[in-house]
Write an enzyme that holds these catalytic residues in place. Sequence first.
Site, PDB file in Angstrom:
ATOM      1  N   SER A 159       0.844  -1.188   0.000  1.00 47.73           N
ATOM      2  CA  SER A 159       0.000   0.000   0.000  1.00 47.73           C
ATOM      3  C   SER A 159       0.884   1.244   0.000  1.00 47.73           C
ATOM      4  O   SER A 159       1.895   1.300  -0.707  1.00 47.73           O
ATOM      5  CB  SER A 159      -0.936  -0.067   1.214  1.00 47.73           C
ATOM      6  OG  SER A 159      -1.853   0.990   1.210  1.00 47.73           O
ATOM      7  N   LYS A 177      -5.487   3.043  -2.403  1.00 48.78           N
ATOM      8  CA  LYS A 177      -4.751   2.339  -1.346  1.00 48.78           C
ATOM      9  C   LYS A 177      -5.583   2.210  -0.073  1.00 48.78           C
ATOM     10  O   LYS A 177      -5.430   1.240   0.677  1.00 48.78           O
ATOM     11  CB  LYS A 177      -3.423   3.046  -1.062  1.00 48.78           C
ATOM     12  CG  LYS A 177      -2.440   3.047  -2.225  1.00 48.78           C
ATOM     13  CD  LYS A 177      -2.017   1.650  -2.663  1.00 48.78           C
ATOM     14  CE  LYS A 177      -0.817   1.718  -3.607  1.00 48.78           C
ATOM     15  NZ  LYS A 177      -0.431   0.380  -4.112  1.00 48.78           N
TER      16      LYS A 177
HETATM   17  C1  HXC Z   1      -2.929  13.132 -15.776  1.00 46.62           C
HETATM   18  C2  HXC Z   1      -2.800  11.016 -16.721  1.00 46.62           C
HETATM   19  C3  HXC Z   1      -1.398  10.975 -16.499  1.00 46.62           C
HETATM   20  C4  HXC Z   1      -0.781  12.121 -15.898  1.00 46.62           C
HETATM   21  C5  HXC Z   1      -2.013   9.115 -17.438  1.00 46.62           C
HETATM   22  N1  HXC Z   1      -3.119   9.846 -17.301  1.00 46.62           N
HETATM   23  N2  HXC Z   1      -0.935   9.762 -16.956  1.00 46.62           N
HETATM   24  N3  HXC Z   1      -3.561  12.073 -16.352  1.00 46.62           N
HETATM   25  N4  HXC Z   1      -1.592  13.158 -15.538  1.00 46.62           N
HETATM   26  N5  HXC Z   1       0.521  12.167 -15.676  1.00 46.62           N
HETATM   27  C6  HXC Z   1      -4.464   9.499 -17.735  1.00 46.62           C
HETATM   28  C7  HXC Z   1      -4.533   9.303 -19.235  1.00 46.62           C
HETATM   29  O1  HXC Z   1      -4.620  10.545 -19.918  1.00 46.62           O
HETATM   30  C8  HXC Z   1      -5.814   8.476 -19.368  1.00 46.62           C
HETATM   31  O2  HXC Z   1      -6.961   9.277 -19.206  1.00 46.62           O
HETATM   32  C9  HXC Z   1      -5.764   7.590 -18.144  1.00 46.62           C
HETATM   33  O3  HXC Z   1      -4.872   8.223 -17.203  1.00 46.62           O
HETATM   34  C10 HXC Z   1      -5.223   6.216 -18.454  1.00 46.62           C
HETATM   35  O4  HXC Z   1      -3.953   6.368 -19.039  1.00 46.62           O
HETATM   36  P1  HXC Z   1      -3.303   5.216 -19.922  1.00 46.62           P
HETATM   37  O5  HXC Z   1      -1.919   5.627 -20.246  1.00 46.62           O
HETATM   38  O6  HXC Z   1      -4.218   4.883 -21.061  1.00 46.62           O
HETATM   39  O7  HXC Z   1      -3.358   3.974 -18.936  1.00 46.62           O
HETATM   40  P2  HXC Z   1      -2.371   2.753 -18.808  1.00 46.62           P
HETATM   41  O8  HXC Z   1      -1.584   2.542 -20.073  1.00 46.62           O
HETATM   42  O9  HXC Z   1      -3.159   1.627 -18.319  1.00 46.62           O
HETATM   43  O10 HXC Z   1      -1.316   3.240 -17.726  1.00 46.62           O
HETATM   44  C11 HXC Z   1      -1.631   3.251 -16.366  1.00 46.62           C
HETATM   45  C12 HXC Z   1      -0.940   4.415 -15.657  1.00 46.62           C
HETATM   46  C13 HXC Z   1       0.547   4.433 -15.994  1.00 46.62           C
HETATM   47  C14 HXC Z   1      -1.176   4.291 -14.165  1.00 46.62           C
HETATM   48  C15 HXC Z   1      -1.596   5.708 -16.156  1.00 46.62           C
HETATM   49  O11 HXC Z   1       1.170   5.518 -15.369  1.00 46.62           O
HETATM   50  C16 HXC Z   1       1.231   3.149 -15.635  1.00 46.62           C
HETATM   51  O12 HXC Z   1       1.130   2.173 -16.384  1.00 46.62           O
HETATM   52  N6  HXC Z   1       1.911   3.054 -14.530  1.00 46.62           N
HETATM   53  C17 HXC Z   1       2.561   1.805 -14.085  1.00 46.62           C
HETATM   54  C18 HXC Z   1       3.867   2.100 -13.499  1.00 46.62           C
HETATM   55  C19 HXC Z   1       3.754   2.982 -12.310  1.00 46.62           C
HETATM   56  O13 HXC Z   1       2.967   3.932 -12.262  1.00 46.62           O
HETATM   57  N7  HXC Z   1       4.578   2.750 -11.319  1.00 46.62           N
HETATM   58  C20 HXC Z   1       4.609   3.546 -10.153  1.00 46.62           C
HETATM   59  C21 HXC Z   1       3.881   2.833  -9.120  1.00 46.62           C
HETATM   60  S1  HXC Z   1       4.319   3.554  -7.602  1.00 46.62           S
HETATM   61  P3  HXC Z   1      -7.814   9.862 -20.478  1.00 46.62           P
HETATM   62  O14 HXC Z   1      -8.920  10.651 -19.870  1.00 46.62           O
HETATM   63  O15 HXC Z   1      -6.841  10.732 -21.254  1.00 46.62           O
HETATM   64  O16 HXC Z   1      -8.279   8.653 -21.238  1.00 46.62           O
HETATM   65  C22 HXC Z   1       2.998   3.569  -6.683  1.00 46.62           C
HETATM   66  C23 HXC Z   1       3.315   3.934  -5.276  1.00 46.62           C
HETATM   67  C24 HXC Z   1       2.307   4.857  -4.706  1.00 46.62           C
HETATM   68  O17 HXC Z   1       1.942   3.301  -7.083  1.00 46.62           O
HETATM   69  C25 HXC Z   1       2.783   5.409  -3.398  1.00 46.62           C
HETATM   70  C26 HXC Z   1       3.996   6.244  -3.500  1.00 46.62           C
HETATM   71  C27 HXC Z   1       4.488   6.780  -2.178  1.00 46.62           C
END
Ligand code: HXC
Length: 270
Positions: A159, A177
């Site tokens: 989380s 979370k």
């Molecule tokens: C605003 C955003 C954005 C951003 C994506 N979106 N990035 N909006 N600011 N920076 C929006 C997109 O425009 C889209 O909306 C929607 O989110 C989905 O985006 P996709 O790229 O189509 O989704 P997907 O390919 O499934 O990617 C999922 C994701 C991506 C979460 C958006 O970042 C990802 O795959 N992340 C995985 C890796 C990751 O994030 N790791 C870090 C985890 S750390 P619209 O309206 O345009 O359709 C973590 C720890 C948390 O979670 C705690 C930390 C202390």
Amino acid sequence: MAHVAYVQPTVDSTSVFNSNLFNGKVLFCTGGGSGICRGMTEAMMRHGADAIIIGRKLDRLTQAAKEMSEATGRTCIPAQADVRQPQALKSAVAKAIEQFGKIDFVICGAAGNFLAPISGMSENAFRTVIEIDTIGTYNTVKATLPHVRASKGSYIHVSATLHYRGTPYQVHVSAAKAGVDALSAVLAVEEGPHGVRSNVIAPGPIAGTEGADRLTPKGREFSVTIPAGRLGDVKDVANATVFLFSGAASYITGQILPVDGGTEHLRSVA
Ligand code: HXC
């Protein structure tokens, strides 16, 4: 506010726990191809477990599995699945059973994050993170539970601590979370009588991970007060993982263990 220098922790789990602690055990880890969950998986393997790591990028998973197998002498196999797809997770579970015959431990770690204010966040953006983090955890539990029951095994959900108070630009992850924390507590209550434990690890800022990089825009230092006096390391989370999956934690279930150097709950002298 104090700027915190990164200091490598001196203890790793192999200097505390036996290296054969998890011999014959099998770990199923979503998000295990990189970052914190990869470190958790490698630590479990260093203590004897075999593992299957699940993620969306097969190239990265395959490379990580190869490197961790070489580093530990245990078996790690990759399985490509998006945790938003229940059928893909069921196929990953089938692969685990075909290879290892059972599943003892599950890490629900797959997550997504980015910085965005609620005023500028689309419905799809919010929904995407809920679907990966919360529903992905539900899907993982549903796919693995019969096997974890059979082995009287244990879950760890990864989380965060940012939802303990209002954290700007994190409404999606905070909601997601909080749901994960609640899901784990209910799992612990319902499955305790079947011999299954469920706990949460809540990492604070962990240096060198994609999560920390995404939350720290280029050129800006971390400026949080950390009573422990240093940023977290993946090893810190890995050490907590080994403890929580071990028999030494057999009476610990339904708990949330922050691994954050005291950031959320303590005041610092700095
Ligand atoms: C605003 C955003 C954005 C951003 C994506 N979106 N990035 N909006 N600011 N920076 C929006 C997109 O425009 C889209 O909306 C929607 O989110 C989905 O985006 P996709 O790229 O189509 O989704 P997907 O390919 O499934 O990617 C999922 C994701 C991506 C979460 C958006 O970042 C990802 O795959 N992340 C995985 C890796 C990751 O994030 N790791 C870090 C985890 S750390 P619209 O309206 O345009 O359709 C973590 C720890 C948390 O979670 C705690 C930390 C202390």
